[in-house]
Design an enzyme around this catalytic site. Sequence first.
Site, PDB file in Angstrom:
ATOM      1  N   HIS A  53     -15.129  35.897 118.638  1.00 33.65           N
ATOM      2  CA  HIS A  53     -13.726  36.193 118.351  1.00 33.65           C
ATOM      3  C   HIS A  53     -13.292  35.352 117.148  1.00 33.65           C
ATOM      4  CE1 HIS A  53     -12.516  37.768 122.609  1.00 33.65           C
ATOM      5  NE2 HIS A  53     -13.638  38.309 122.165  1.00 33.65           N
ATOM      6  N   GLU A  55     -10.830  33.313 116.728  1.00 28.94           N
ATOM      7  CA  GLU A  55     -10.520  31.919 117.078  1.00 28.94           C
ATOM      8  C   GLU A  55     -11.793  31.097 117.234  1.00 28.94           C
ATOM      9  OE1 GLU A  55      -7.710  34.452 119.738  1.00 28.94           O
ATOM     10  OE2 GLU A  55      -9.638  34.701 118.737  1.00 28.94           O
ATOM     11  N   CYS A  83      -7.164  35.439 124.081  1.00 31.56           N
ATOM     12  CA  CYS A  83      -7.625  35.853 125.405  1.00 31.56           C
ATOM     13  C   CYS A  83      -7.945  34.608 126.238  1.00 31.56           C
ATOM     14  CB  CYS A  83      -8.879  36.721 125.254  1.00 31.56           C
ATOM     15  SG  CYS A  83     -10.340  35.787 124.730  1.00 31.56           S
ATOM     16  N   CYS A  86     -10.693  32.303 124.657  1.00 37.75           N
ATOM     17  CA  CYS A  86     -10.234  31.555 123.490  1.00 37.75           C
ATOM     18  C   CYS A  86      -9.165  30.529 123.857  1.00 37.75           C
ATOM     19  CB  CYS A  86      -9.749  32.513 122.413  1.00 37.75           C
ATOM     20  SG  CYS A  86     -11.106  33.505 121.729  1.00 37.75           S
TER      21      CYS A  86
END
Length: 159
Positions: A53, A55, A83, A86
Amino acid sequence: MTDDQRFMQHALELAKQAWQMGEVPVGAVLVKEGQIIGRGFNQPITHHDPSAHAEMLAIREAAEHVGNYRLLDTTLYVTLEPCPMCAGLLVHSRIKRLVYGASDAKTGACGSLMNLVDHEGLNHQVDVTAGVLAEECGTLLSDFFKWRRAQKKQEKAQS
């Protein structure tokens, strides 16, 4: 333009790179003392890695840059609310502040669906500023999913 808006603009530019690769357009930058020390955009399809992701990639780059897994006194700017995976990463890396654009009612773990970054049972909490350039961030995501649905419809019609 505020610093939050300026850094979110950087995250939006990274999100557009994700789209160009066929990835969900989410971008992130990690900032310390006014300088970007980590950048990332969604790449789980490209890397065959469900943890890739925006992040995660920005935080990995920043940790390598500073030579420490603790990222004290940093701010993460991300175009979409993180999410649970993260959000947990933000807590573990001791990020001080999170600034995000669009909220995520389905998987957002920083205030929408749940709030892991401010859970009193955890040993660190993250200050959150939500909604910075929310309309631009949300529109980019909406446009991407419209484009993707149209592509799938076209593929179906051709087969």
